[in-house]
Design a protein around this motif. Structure first.
Motif, PDB file in Angstrom:
ATOM      1  N   ASP A 338       0.806  -1.228   0.000  1.00 41.18           N
ATOM      2  CA  ASP A 338       0.000   0.000   0.000  1.00 41.18           C
ATOM      3  C   ASP A 338       0.838   1.278   0.000  1.00 41.18           C
ATOM      4  O   ASP A 338       0.270   2.376   0.080  1.00 41.18           O
ATOM      5  N   LEU A 339       2.152   1.152  -0.057  1.00 38.20           N
ATOM      6  CA  LEU A 339       2.991   2.352  -0.108  1.00 38.20           C
ATOM      7  C   LEU A 339       2.695   3.145  -1.376  1.00 38.20           C
ATOM      8  O   LEU A 339       2.542   2.572  -2.459  1.00 38.20           O
ATOM      9  N   GLN A 340       2.607   4.460  -1.245  1.00 37.81           N
ATOM     10  CA  GLN A 340       2.154   5.312  -2.345  1.00 37.81           C
ATOM     11  C   GLN A 340       3.232   5.577  -3.383  1.00 37.81           C
ATOM     12  O   GLN A 340       2.937   5.856  -4.542  1.00 37.81           O
ATOM     13  N   SER A 341       4.513   5.533  -2.969  1.00 38.93           N
ATOM     14  CA  SER A 341       5.608   5.789  -3.902  1.00 38.93           C
ATOM     15  C   SER A 341       6.671   4.716  -3.733  1.00 38.93           C
ATOM     16  O   SER A 341       6.781   4.092  -2.664  1.00 38.93           O
ATOM     17  N   PRO A 342       7.487   4.482  -4.748  1.00 42.66           N
ATOM     18  CA  PRO A 342       8.449   3.379  -4.689  1.00 42.66           C
ATOM     19  C   PRO A 342       9.600   3.651  -3.718  1.00 42.66           C
ATOM     20  O   PRO A 342      10.071   4.779  -3.589  1.00 42.66           O
ATOM     21  N   LEU A 343      10.018   2.585  -3.045  1.00 40.13           N
ATOM     22  CA  LEU A 343      11.207   2.661  -2.204  1.00 40.13           C
ATOM     23  C   LEU A 343      12.459   2.606  -3.078  1.00 40.13           C
ATOM     24  O   LEU A 343      12.475   1.929  -4.100  1.00 40.13           O
ATOM     25  N   HIS A 366       8.361  -1.058  -6.439  1.00 39.19           N
ATOM     26  CA  HIS A 366       9.615  -0.683  -5.797  1.00 39.19           C
ATOM     27  C   HIS A 366      10.846  -1.104  -6.610  1.00 39.19           C
ATOM     28  O   HIS A 366      11.810  -0.342  -6.724  1.00 39.19           O
ATOM     29  N   THR A 367      10.813  -2.301  -7.169  1.00 41.03           N
ATOM     30  CA  THR A 367      12.020  -2.875  -7.765  1.00 41.03           C
ATOM     31  C   THR A 367      12.618  -2.029  -8.887  1.00 41.03           C
ATOM     32  O   THR A 367      13.843  -1.856  -8.932  1.00 41.03           O
ATOM     33  N   PRO A 368      11.844  -1.453  -9.813  1.00 41.10           N
ATOM     34  CA  PRO A 368      12.473  -0.637 -10.861  1.00 41.10           C
ATOM     35  C   PRO A 368      13.136   0.641 -10.347  1.00 41.10           C
ATOM     36  O   PRO A 368      13.869   1.298 -11.087  1.00 41.10           O
ATOM     37  N   ALA A 369      12.884   0.988  -9.064  1.00 41.35           N
ATOM     38  CA  ALA A 369      13.455   2.212  -8.495  1.00 41.35           C
ATOM     39  C   ALA A 369      14.573   1.926  -7.500  1.00 41.35           C
ATOM     40  O   ALA A 369      15.226   2.852  -7.024  1.00 41.35           O
ATOM     41  N   LEU A 370      14.819   0.640  -7.185  1.00 39.28           N
ATOM     42  CA  LEU A 370      15.760   0.298  -6.122  1.00 39.28           C
ATOM     43  C   LEU A 370      17.198   0.701  -6.453  1.00 39.28           C
ATOM     44  O   LEU A 370      17.720   0.360  -7.503  1.00 39.28           O
ATOM     45  N   LYS A 371      17.815   1.434  -5.514  1.00 39.79           N
ATOM     46  CA  LYS A 371      19.237   1.746  -5.599  1.00 39.79           C
ATOM     47  C   LYS A 371      20.044   0.892  -4.631  1.00 39.79           C
ATOM     48  O   LYS A 371      21.205   0.603  -4.880  1.00 39.79           O
ATOM     49  N   LYS A 372      19.409   0.528  -3.512  1.00 40.80           N
ATOM     50  CA  LYS A 372      20.077  -0.304  -2.519  1.00 40.80           C
ATOM     51  C   LYS A 372      19.175  -1.455  -2.113  1.00 40.80           C
ATOM     52  O   LYS A 372      17.988  -1.263  -1.845  1.00 40.80           O
ATOM     53  N   LEU A 373      19.749  -2.664  -2.078  1.00 43.90           N
ATOM     54  CA  LEU A 373      19.006  -3.853  -1.680  1.00 43.90           C
ATOM     55  C   LEU A 373      19.899  -4.690  -0.774  1.00 43.90           C
ATOM     56  O   LEU A 373      21.028  -5.030  -1.136  1.00 43.90           O
ATOM     57  N   ASP A 374      19.400  -5.015   0.415  1.00 42.40           N
ATOM     58  CA  ASP A 374      20.134  -5.841   1.368  1.00 42.40           C
ATOM     59  C   ASP A 374      19.278  -7.042   1.740  1.00 42.40           C
ATOM     60  O   ASP A 374      18.260  -6.914   2.412  1.00 42.40           O
ATOM     61  N   PRO A 387      13.867 -17.056  -7.581  1.00 39.34           N
ATOM     62  CA  PRO A 387      13.149 -15.785  -7.415  1.00 39.34           C
ATOM     63  C   PRO A 387      14.093 -14.595  -7.249  1.00 39.34           C
ATOM     64  O   PRO A 387      13.814 -13.503  -7.756  1.00 39.34           O
ATOM     65  N   PHE A 388      15.210 -14.824  -6.536  1.00 38.00           N
ATOM     66  CA  PHE A 388      16.160 -13.725  -6.370  1.00 38.00           C
ATOM     67  C   PHE A 388      16.820 -13.356  -7.696  1.00 38.00           C
ATOM     68  O   PHE A 388      17.032 -12.175  -7.989  1.00 38.00           O
ATOM     69  N   GLN A 389      17.102 -14.343  -8.507  1.00 34.28           N
ATOM     70  CA  GLN A 389      17.674 -14.066  -9.823  1.00 34.28           C
ATOM     71  C   GLN A 389      16.726 -13.192 -10.652  1.00 34.28           C
ATOM     72  O   GLN A 389      17.150 -12.214 -11.288  1.00 34.28           O
ATOM     73  N   GLY A 390      15.432 -13.510 -10.609  1.00 32.98           N
ATOM     74  CA  GLY A 390      14.447 -12.694 -11.316  1.00 32.98           C
ATOM     75  C   GLY A 390      14.354 -11.287 -10.760  1.00 32.98           C
ATOM     76  O   GLY A 390      14.258 -10.307 -11.514  1.00 32.98           O
ATOM     77  N   LEU A 391      14.395 -11.170  -9.434  1.00 34.40           N
ATOM     78  CA  LEU A 391      14.360  -9.857  -8.789  1.00 34.40           C
ATOM     79  C   LEU A 391      15.567  -9.018  -9.198  1.00 34.40           C
ATOM     80  O   LEU A 391      15.444  -7.828  -9.498  1.00 34.40           O
ATOM     81  N   LEU A 392      16.730  -9.648  -9.234  1.00 30.96           N
ATOM     82  CA  LEU A 392      17.958  -8.941  -9.586  1.00 30.96           C
ATOM     83  C   LEU A 392      17.920  -8.453 -11.028  1.00 30.96           C
ATOM     84  O   LEU A 392      18.384  -7.337 -11.339  1.00 30.96           O
TER      85      LEU A 392
END
Length: 526
Positions: A338-343, A366-374, A387-392
């Protein structure tokens, strides 16, 4: 020969610093001469004099410069950065505690002098110049004998605010005694001071410093020295104490709230989160180690989790979220949907994620805007690998910082991910420490990623073939952290990796196993 070396050193320093800066160093080195000369120096020289005094630890000169500061703003970030007169960026170094203390002392004496001049006098006295002291952006890496931590800066500033308040109280009582009569009206709320300085600062508080900071924040509205918080960090505080401090912070100025080791749980988060929605510019929320476990939800906990998600959705400017060490298995869609803007920064270390969590994330806004992922501490060697390969692959165009430490990945798993990692053309940081990878696997990783021209830092693990024969297989993160490493074998592997970098003309890249010397960047540093 020694003379030649000396002049080479002099020329090297001169090349880094302008003649103006070299002269400024000479001026601030002699306090008496600086005191005599300040009335004749153009105010444009103050910034370079301040940097020279700060760099050379000329504390008395620093205090004098602050006392006579001719501008409305004194900003550490602007004064201590790399500039045309000096290439050294002091803002990136550990701050010297004596210099910091003297700057704060300089502001206190400056305010006291102004207040004394205006006390009981119809004339306004000297015109106030300094109005804002900006101490944000100073480093908080480790603790040395002459450095000053964020916690210490917070306490020192809070005590300075209380000292100013006591002085104001004495003057107010004296004035009221002189004016007292049988017909005097009862005292009203404290009046606004005739002069004031706002101190923009990052605050770090724990149970030890809670009392002094709360006292300082309580008098903010009518004190001559006022704390304005940019980034707020609290550790090991009760729910009531946390809420109590949040209530005193400026709703507009706060951009980051970091609450860790506070044992909040879902019930505590339900109490705290509504108090965060008042921060209209809150861009970063960090809630690691909050003791949240959704794997055994009761009916009441389900409601609290939904409430938590609803409150997160009200943070309209949120760009960074850290939920590390919370057990969020299967609940990412509920929490982030439900977040209104991408993280742009998402930290989910040791969150016991499931395949459907990563599947949701790879399809989310969120994913197309991600600069940092931990995703450190999640088991990427098993059902999460694909699934992680697809996310990456989805995050590759924007990703700058990737942490996948202690994810149980061996050479075979890393080989599966390498094509996706190599698509991250803007990647600057890669953390793979604590994974059971061999020397051959590390060389392959280096060979494949050497073409990522923005990649400057890789934190890699000790190769499994550098451990003793007693290393269990497959090893756990604990086995790797506590196992015995053959230093001679590791030295050879490390040298081979460095030679590979040199052969590829990538001496600009740091490959290291040292976690302590290279702190992870937050959203505002990306």
């Amino acid at each position: 020969m020694a003379s030649t070396a000396f002049w080479l050193a002099v020329c090297s320093v001169a090349a880094m610093n302008s003649l103006v800066f070299l002269c400024s160093q000479k001026v601030v080195a002699d306090f008496d001469s600086l005191q005599d000369a300040l009335g004749f120096l153009p105010k444009e020289l103050y910034p370079v004099l301040f940097k020279a005094a700060f760099m050379d630890k000329r504390t008395l000169s620093l205090q004098l410069l602050v006392n006579t500061w001719p501008f409305p703003v004194l900003s550490f970030q602007k004064l201590l950065r790399k500039c045309q007169h000096c290439e050294r960026a002091l803002i990136r170094e550990k701050p010297n505690k004596y210099c910091i203390q003297m700057v704060i002392s300089g502001v206190v004496t400056y305010l006291i002098k102004l207040l004394e001049n205006r006390r009981g006098s119809k004339s306004k006295g000297p015109q106030q110049r300094l109005q804002i002291l900006d101490m944000t952006g100073l480093q908080d890496e480790g603790q040395g004998p002459e450095s000053m931590s964020l916690w210490s800066r917070t306490v020192t500033l809070a005590k300075a605010c209380l000292d100013i308040s006591k002085q104001q109280g004495k003057w107010t009582r004296r004035t009221s005694k002189r004016r007292k009569s049988p017909y005097s009206k009862p005292p009203g709320p404290p009046a606004l001071p005739p002069v004031s300085v706002d101190v923009w600062v990052d605050l770090f508080v724990n149970s030890t410093s809670y009392g002094v900071l709360k006292d300082a924040l309580q008098i903010n509205s009518y004190n001559a020295l006022r704390l304005r918080c940019r980034d707020f960090r609290a550790e090991e505080l009760s729910i009531a104490s946390t809420v109590g401090l949040l209530e005193f912070l400026d709703p507009v100025g706060v951009r980051q709230v970091d609450l860790r080791f506070n044992n909040l749980g879902l019930s505590g988060l339900r109490v705290v989160l509504p108090h965060l929605t008042k921060f209209t510019n809150l861009a970063s929320l960090k809630l690691p180690y909050s003791n949240v476990d959704v794997r055994r939800l009761t009916v009441g906990m389900e409601g609290s989790l939904q409430y938590f998600a609803n409150q997160l959705s009200r943070l309209r400017c949120l760009k960074e979220l850290n939920l590390g060490s919370s057990r969020l298995s299967g609940k990412l869609r509920l929490l982030l949907g439900d977040l209104q803007s991408p993280l742009e920064s998402l930290e989910l270390a040791f969150c016991y994620l499931l395949p459907n969590d990563l599947a949701y994330l790879s399809q989310s806004l969120h994913t197309p805007a991600l600069k940092k992922l931990d995703l450190s501490g999640n088991n990427l060697s098993d059902c999460l690998l694909q699934p992680f390969q697809g996310l990456l692959m989805e995050a590759a165009p924007t990703l700058l910082h990737l942490d996948i430490m202690e994810c149980r990945m061996m050479d075979t798993h890393l080989n599966v991910l390498l094509p996706a990692i190599c698509r991250c053309s803007r990647l600057r940081y890669l953390g793979v420490f604590g994974n059971p990878i061999s020397a051959k696997g590390l060389k392959n990783l280096l060979h494949k990623t050497v073409g990522l021209l923005d990649l400057k830092l890789v934190i890699y693990p000790y190769p499994v073939d550098c451990y003793g024969d007693d290393l269990p297989w497959p090893p756990t993160s604990s086995n790797l952290l506590n196992g015995n490493v053959d230093e001679e074998k590791f030295f050879r592997v490390s040298n081979e990796l460095q030679q590979m970098l040199l052969s590829a003309n990538r001496a600009d890249v740091t490959w290291t196993t040292n976690l302590c010397r290279h702190n992870s960047l937050d959203f505002f540093s990306l």
